[in-house]
Design a protein around this motif. Structure first.
Motif, PDB file in Angstrom:
ATOM      1  N   TRP A   1       0.835  -1.201   0.000  1.00  0.00           N
ATOM      2  CA  TRP A   1       0.000   0.000   0.000  1.00  0.00           C
ATOM      3  C   TRP A   1       0.869   1.250   0.000  1.00  0.00           C
ATOM      4  O   TRP A   1       0.601   2.215  -0.712  1.00  0.00           O
ATOM      5  CB  TRP A   1      -0.946   0.010   1.192  1.00  0.00           C
ATOM      6  N   ASP A   2       1.913   1.274   0.802  1.00  0.00           N
ATOM      7  CA  ASP A   2       2.754   2.458   0.923  1.00  0.00           C
ATOM      8  C   ASP A   2       3.460   2.773  -0.397  1.00  0.00           C
ATOM      9  O   ASP A   2       3.655   3.939  -0.740  1.00  0.00           O
ATOM     10  CB  ASP A   2       3.773   2.260   2.046  1.00  0.00           C
ATOM     11  N   GLY A   3       3.807   1.737  -1.156  1.00  0.00           N
ATOM     12  CA  GLY A   3       4.394   1.956  -2.481  1.00  0.00           C
ATOM     13  C   GLY A   3       3.404   2.622  -3.428  1.00  0.00           C
ATOM     14  O   GLY A   3       3.754   3.543  -4.174  1.00  0.00           O
ATOM     15  N   ILE A   4       2.160   2.178  -3.394  1.00  0.00           N
ATOM     16  CA  ILE A   4       1.118   2.790  -4.222  1.00  0.00           C
ATOM     17  C   ILE A   4       0.855   4.222  -3.767  1.00  0.00           C
ATOM     18  O   ILE A   4       0.739   5.143  -4.585  1.00  0.00           O
ATOM     19  CB  ILE A   4      -0.174   1.950  -4.184  1.00  0.00           C
TER      20      ILE A   4
ATOM     21  N   LYS B   1       0.931   7.267 -19.317  1.00  0.00           N
ATOM     22  CA  LYS B   1       1.999   6.493 -18.669  1.00  0.00           C
ATOM     23  C   LYS B   1       1.963   6.626 -17.144  1.00  0.00           C
ATOM     24  O   LYS B   1       2.533   5.813 -16.444  1.00  0.00           O
ATOM     25  CB  LYS B   1       3.372   6.880 -19.207  1.00  0.00           C
ATOM     26  N   TYR B   2       1.251   7.636 -16.640  1.00  0.00           N
ATOM     27  CA  TYR B   2       1.145   7.820 -15.191  1.00  0.00           C
ATOM     28  C   TYR B   2      -0.075   7.103 -14.610  1.00  0.00           C
ATOM     29  O   TYR B   2      -0.008   6.542 -13.525  1.00  0.00           O
ATOM     30  CB  TYR B   2       1.088   9.305 -14.833  1.00  0.00           C
ATOM     31  N   TYR B   3      -1.218   7.134 -15.317  1.00  0.00           N
ATOM     32  CA  TYR B   3      -2.415   6.504 -14.763  1.00  0.00           C
ATOM     33  C   TYR B   3      -2.584   5.045 -15.165  1.00  0.00           C
ATOM     34  O   TYR B   3      -3.496   4.371 -14.703  1.00  0.00           O
ATOM     35  CB  TYR B   3      -3.686   7.311 -15.055  1.00  0.00           C
ATOM     36  N   ASP B   4      -1.685   4.535 -15.988  1.00  0.00           N
ATOM     37  CA  ASP B   4      -1.691   3.107 -16.298  1.00  0.00           C
ATOM     38  C   ASP B   4      -1.559   2.353 -14.967  1.00  0.00           C
ATOM     39  O   ASP B   4      -0.584   2.530 -14.242  1.00  0.00           O
ATOM     40  CB  ASP B   4      -0.503   2.791 -17.213  1.00  0.00           C
TER      41      ASP B   4
ATOM     42  N   LEU C   1       0.831  -0.244  -9.500  1.00  0.00           N
ATOM     43  CA  LEU C   1       0.968  -1.592  -8.941  1.00  0.00           C
ATOM     44  C   LEU C   1       2.434  -2.015  -8.901  1.00  0.00           C
ATOM     45  O   LEU C   1       2.864  -2.676  -7.946  1.00  0.00           O
ATOM     46  CB  LEU C   1       0.140  -2.594  -9.741  1.00  0.00           C
ATOM     47  N   ARG C   2       3.192  -1.626  -9.896  1.00  0.00           N
ATOM     48  CA  ARG C   2       4.630  -1.933  -9.899  1.00  0.00           C
ATOM     49  C   ARG C   2       5.322  -1.243  -8.721  1.00  0.00           C
ATOM     50  O   ARG C   2       6.181  -1.835  -8.074  1.00  0.00           O
ATOM     51  CB  ARG C   2       5.264  -1.495 -11.228  1.00  0.00           C
ATOM     52  N   ALA C   3       4.920  -0.013  -8.444  1.00  0.00           N
ATOM     53  CA  ALA C   3       5.491   0.692  -7.290  1.00  0.00           C
ATOM     54  C   ALA C   3       5.174  -0.063  -5.993  1.00  0.00           C
ATOM     55  O   ALA C   3       6.026  -0.168  -5.095  1.00  0.00           O
ATOM     56  CB  ALA C   3       4.959   2.119  -7.231  1.00  0.00           C
TER      57      ALA C   3
END
Length: 129
Positions: free
Chosen positions: A66-69, A96-99, A104-106
């Motif tokens: 969650w913290d990454g997101i 490329k930002y709202y994909d 999720l990768r973050a």
């Protein structure tokens, strides 16, 4: 977390069990550290010394994801307000930002970093070599 962990109980249990079964092994039992999330590194390593062979860190990994997101959203907040238009110009696309794969990768990267920290705390790095 909300649990008052007392790893000394693990040592006391080992002594009690050792005496009851007449074992020569200082750690006749192997324990699971339930509620390990949020525990200090000192408590974790103390518990390992008392025979803990597995530790549950579900809460920590959920929070890390969650913290990454959350951090991704904070970093790119101004790009996430619409499909087009943002800090780079009113006509620039923000795809490329709202994909969702990006945020999720973050989350995945943050959770992976937390797992590395857990492996270090649990003294599980380079033990199979």
């Amino acid at each position: 977390g909300n649990v008052d962990l007392q790893p000394v109980i693990l040592y006391n249990s080992q002594e009690f069990i050792k005496e009851k079964i007449g074992s020569d092994d200082d750690k006749p039992m192997r324990f699971v550290f339930h509620g390990g999330s949020g525990s200090s590194v000192d408590d974790i390593q103390y518990a390992i010394g008392a025979g803990v062979v597995k530790m549950n860190i579900d809460t920590d990994t959920q929070w890390a994801f969650w913290d990454g997101i959350r951090a991704y959203e904070a970093k790119y907040h101004d790009y996430l307000q619409g499909q087009i238009g943002g800090p780079d110009g009113d006509d620039k696309p923000n795809k490329k930002y709202y994909d969702p794969r990006m945020s999720l990768r973050a989350g995945e990267e943050a959770m992976a970093a937390r797992l590395i920290k857990a492996a270090e705390d649990l003294k599980c790095v380079n033990v199979l070599n």
